[in-house]
Motif scaffolding. Sequence first.
Motif, PDB file in Angstrom:
ATOM      1  N   CYS A  18     -33.128  -8.916   2.682  1.00 13.64           N
ATOM      2  CA  CYS A  18     -32.026  -8.170   2.061  1.00 13.64           C
ATOM      3  C   CYS A  18     -30.701  -8.566   2.731  1.00 13.64           C
ATOM      4  CB  CYS A  18     -32.268  -6.676   2.244  1.00 13.64           C
ATOM      5  SG  CYS A  18     -30.913  -5.651   1.769  1.00 13.64           S
ATOM      6  N   SER A  19     -29.737  -8.946   1.930  1.00 14.78           N
ATOM      7  CA  SER A  19     -28.459  -9.415   2.496  1.00 14.78           C
ATOM      8  C   SER A  19     -27.387  -8.331   2.449  1.00 14.78           C
ATOM      9  CB  SER A  19     -27.985 -10.649   1.744  1.00 14.78           C
ATOM     10  OG  SER A  19     -27.685 -10.307   0.414  1.00 14.78           O
ATOM     11  N   ALA A  20     -27.819  -7.085   2.342  1.00 14.34           N
ATOM     12  CA  ALA A  20     -26.857  -5.983   2.211  1.00 14.34           C
ATOM     13  C   ALA A  20     -25.849  -5.949   3.355  1.00 14.34           C
ATOM     14  CB  ALA A  20     -27.591  -4.651   2.139  1.00 14.34           C
ATOM     15  N   SER A  21     -26.332  -6.245   4.569  1.00 16.90           N
ATOM     16  CA  SER A  21     -25.443  -6.144   5.726  1.00 16.90           C
ATOM     17  C   SER A  21     -24.307  -7.160   5.670  1.00 16.90           C
ATOM     18  CB  SER A  21     -26.232  -6.305   7.019  1.00 16.90           C
ATOM     19  OG  SER A  21     -26.843  -7.580   7.046  1.00 16.90           O
ATOM     20  N   THR A  22     -24.551  -8.322   5.057  1.00 12.69           N
ATOM     21  CA  THR A  22     -23.493  -9.331   5.000  1.00 12.69           C
ATOM     22  C   THR A  22     -22.496  -9.029   3.879  1.00 12.69           C
ATOM     23  OG1 THR A  22     -24.869 -10.725   3.603  1.00 12.69           O
ATOM     24  CG2 THR A  22     -24.912 -11.179   5.971  1.00 12.69           C
ATOM     25  N   ASN A  23     -22.902  -8.185   2.948  1.00 14.65           N
ATOM     26  CA  ASN A  23     -22.023  -7.856   1.823  1.00 14.65           C
ATOM     27  C   ASN A  23     -21.158  -6.634   2.064  1.00 14.65           C
ATOM     28  OD1 ASN A  23     -22.799  -9.993   0.305  1.00 14.65           O
ATOM     29  ND2 ASN A  23     -24.327  -8.875  -0.881  1.00 14.65           N
ATOM     30  N   LYS A  24     -21.156  -6.155   3.287  1.00 14.42           N
ATOM     31  CA  LYS A  24     -20.368  -4.962   3.569  1.00 14.42           C
ATOM     32  C   LYS A  24     -18.889  -5.253   3.376  1.00 14.42           C
ATOM     33  CE  LYS A  24     -23.187  -2.759   7.070  1.00 14.42           C
ATOM     34  NZ  LYS A  24     -23.204  -2.446   8.494  1.00 14.42           N
ATOM     35  N   PRO A  25     -18.141  -4.292   2.800  1.00  9.65           N
ATOM     36  CA  PRO A  25     -16.689  -4.457   2.685  1.00  9.65           C
ATOM     37  C   PRO A  25     -16.050  -4.509   4.068  1.00  9.65           C
ATOM     38  CG  PRO A  25     -17.466  -2.576   1.392  1.00  9.65           C
ATOM     39  CD  PRO A  25     -18.619  -3.060   2.213  1.00  9.65           C
ATOM     40  N   VAL A  26     -14.951  -5.216   4.180  1.00 11.02           N
ATOM     41  CA  VAL A  26     -14.235  -5.310   5.440  1.00 11.02           C
ATOM     42  C   VAL A  26     -13.007  -4.412   5.376  1.00 11.02           C
ATOM     43  CG1 VAL A  26     -12.958  -6.830   7.000  1.00 11.02           C
ATOM     44  CG2 VAL A  26     -15.019  -7.663   5.858  1.00 11.02           C
ATOM     45  N   LEU A  27     -12.950  -3.461   6.287  1.00  9.94           N
ATOM     46  CA  LEU A  27     -11.793  -2.588   6.393  1.00  9.94           C
ATOM     47  C   LEU A  27     -10.940  -3.104   7.541  1.00  9.94           C
ATOM     48  CD1 LEU A  27     -10.469   0.061   5.280  1.00  9.94           C
ATOM     49  CD2 LEU A  27     -11.523   1.209   7.228  1.00  9.94           C
ATOM     50  N   THR A  28      -9.731  -3.530   7.227  1.00  6.46           N
ATOM     51  CA  THR A  28      -8.832  -4.052   8.249  1.00  6.46           C
ATOM     52  C   THR A  28      -7.850  -2.965   8.640  1.00  6.46           C
ATOM     53  OG1 THR A  28      -9.013  -6.216   7.202  1.00  6.46           O
ATOM     54  CG2 THR A  28      -7.270  -5.959   8.835  1.00  6.46           C
ATOM     55  N   LEU A  29      -7.784  -2.711   9.937  1.00  2.00           N
ATOM     56  CA  LEU A  29      -6.863  -1.717  10.476  1.00  2.00           C
ATOM     57  C   LEU A  29      -5.745  -2.445  11.214  1.00  2.00           C
ATOM     58  CD1 LEU A  29      -5.843   1.011  11.633  1.00  2.00           C
ATOM     59  CD2 LEU A  29      -7.677   0.881  13.314  1.00  2.00           C
ATOM     60  N   PHE A  30      -4.532  -2.303  10.711  1.00  2.00           N
ATOM     61  CA  PHE A  30      -3.375  -2.873  11.397  1.00  2.00           C
ATOM     62  C   PHE A  30      -2.885  -1.827  12.380  1.00  2.00           C
ATOM     63  CE2 PHE A  30      -3.813  -5.156   7.476  1.00  2.00           C
ATOM     64  CZ  PHE A  30      -3.608  -6.470   7.864  1.00  2.00           C
ATOM     65  N   THR A  31      -2.853  -2.197  13.657  1.00  2.00           N
ATOM     66  CA  THR A  31      -2.633  -1.227  14.717  1.00  2.00           C
ATOM     67  C   THR A  31      -1.806  -1.833  15.836  1.00  2.00           C
ATOM     68  OG1 THR A  31      -3.799   0.269  16.231  1.00  2.00           O
ATOM     69  CG2 THR A  31      -4.822  -1.874  15.848  1.00  2.00           C
ATOM     70  N   LYS A  32      -1.446  -1.004  16.808  1.00  2.00           N
ATOM     71  CA  LYS A  32      -0.855  -1.478  18.067  1.00  2.00           C
ATOM     72  C   LYS A  32      -1.148  -0.426  19.118  1.00  2.00           C
ATOM     73  CE  LYS A  32       3.767   0.402  17.289  1.00  2.00           C
ATOM     74  NZ  LYS A  32       5.142   0.121  16.923  1.00  2.00           N
ATOM     75  N   LYS A  33      -0.949  -0.771  20.355  1.00  2.00           N
ATOM     76  CA  LYS A  33      -1.199   0.177  21.443  1.00  2.00           C
ATOM     77  C   LYS A  33       0.117   0.771  21.931  1.00  2.00           C
ATOM     78  CE  LYS A  33      -5.714  -0.772  22.272  1.00  2.00           C
ATOM     79  NZ  LYS A  33      -6.193  -0.650  20.895  1.00  2.00           N
ATOM     80  N   PRO A  34       0.247   2.013  22.212  1.00  2.00           N
ATOM     81  CA  PRO A  34      -0.712   3.058  21.834  1.00  2.00           C
ATOM     82  C   PRO A  34      -0.503   3.448  20.373  1.00  2.00           C
ATOM     83  CG  PRO A  34       1.161   4.042  22.945  1.00  2.00           C
ATOM     84  CD  PRO A  34       1.412   2.555  22.894  1.00  2.00           C
ATOM     85  N   CYS A  35      -1.524   4.001  19.764  1.00  2.00           N
ATOM     86  CA  CYS A  35      -1.396   4.453  18.375  1.00  2.00           C
ATOM     87  C   CYS A  35      -2.310   5.653  18.159  1.00  2.00           C
ATOM     88  CB  CYS A  35      -1.746   3.323  17.416  1.00  2.00           C
ATOM     89  SG  CYS A  35      -1.713   3.824  15.683  1.00  2.00           S
ATOM     90  N   PRO A  36      -1.813   6.850  18.491  1.00  2.00           N
ATOM     91  CA  PRO A  36      -2.631   8.057  18.328  1.00  2.00           C
ATOM     92  C   PRO A  36      -3.126   8.254  16.891  1.00  2.00           C
ATOM     93  CG  PRO A  36      -0.614   8.543  19.549  1.00  2.00           C
ATOM     94  CD  PRO A  36      -0.499   7.134  19.057  1.00  2.00           C
ATOM     95  N   LEU A  37      -2.289   7.900  15.917  1.00  2.00           N
ATOM     96  CA  LEU A  37      -2.709   8.043  14.521  1.00  2.00           C
ATOM     97  C   LEU A  37      -3.868   7.106  14.194  1.00  2.00           C
ATOM     98  CD1 LEU A  37       0.574   8.456  12.422  1.00  2.00           C
ATOM     99  CD2 LEU A  37      -1.211  10.147  12.803  1.00  2.00           C
ATOM    100  N   CYS A  38      -3.863   5.914  14.837  1.00  2.00           N
ATOM    101  CA  CYS A  38      -4.959   4.963  14.615  1.00  2.00           C
ATOM    102  C   CYS A  38      -6.258   5.527  15.177  1.00  2.00           C
ATOM    103  CB  CYS A  38      -4.642   3.622  15.273  1.00  2.00           C
ATOM    104  SG  CYS A  38      -3.111   2.872  14.693  1.00  2.00           S
ATOM    105  N   ASP A  39      -6.160   6.111  16.370  1.00  2.00           N
ATOM    106  CA  ASP A  39      -7.344   6.712  16.988  1.00  2.00           C
ATOM    107  C   ASP A  39      -7.894   7.827  16.107  1.00  2.00           C
ATOM    108  OD1 ASP A  39      -6.866   4.988  19.096  1.00  2.00           O
ATOM    109  OD2 ASP A  39      -5.800   6.489  20.283  1.00  2.00           O
ATOM    110  N   GLU A  40      -6.979   8.617  15.587  1.00  2.00           N
ATOM    111  CA  GLU A  40      -7.365   9.719  14.712  1.00  2.00           C
ATOM    112  C   GLU A  40      -8.044   9.171  13.453  1.00  2.00           C
ATOM    113  OE1 GLU A  40      -4.732  12.656  12.117  1.00  2.00           O
ATOM    114  OE2 GLU A  40      -4.223  12.781  14.247  1.00  2.00           O
ATOM    115  N   ALA A  41      -7.453   8.128  12.898  1.00  2.00           N
ATOM    116  CA  ALA A  41      -8.003   7.515  11.680  1.00  2.00           C
ATOM    117  C   ALA A  41      -9.415   6.994  11.924  1.00  2.00           C
ATOM    118  CB  ALA A  41      -7.094   6.383  11.212  1.00  2.00           C
TER     119      ALA A  41
END
Length: 90
Positions: A1-24
């Motif tokens: 089963c190739s389900a694991s390779t077909n997972k969507p990619v969620l890209t998070l654009f971030t920087k340090k520090p980023c409390p909202l990113c941590d929350e997200a």
Amino acid sequence: CSASTNKPVLTLFTKKPCPLCDEAKEVLEPYKRRFILQEVDITLPENSVWYDKYKYDIPVFHLNGKFLMKHRVNIQKFEDQLRKLELQSE
């Protein structure tokens, strides 16, 4: 089963520090088996294009390369898009 390779990619654009990113990331925790999280640090020199675009908007999320949401996670929107992609890849 190739389900694991077909997972969507969620890209998070971030920087340090980023409390909202941590929350997200916390909000997305229950869904993490359904996508691959890729973090892009916009402060790195190679990401200057993203920095110019998103420096006042992080966190910003792209799903499979398409803009999805920014600032806060919209779970309903995320769920809908994730479900659509999962149906397409079946």
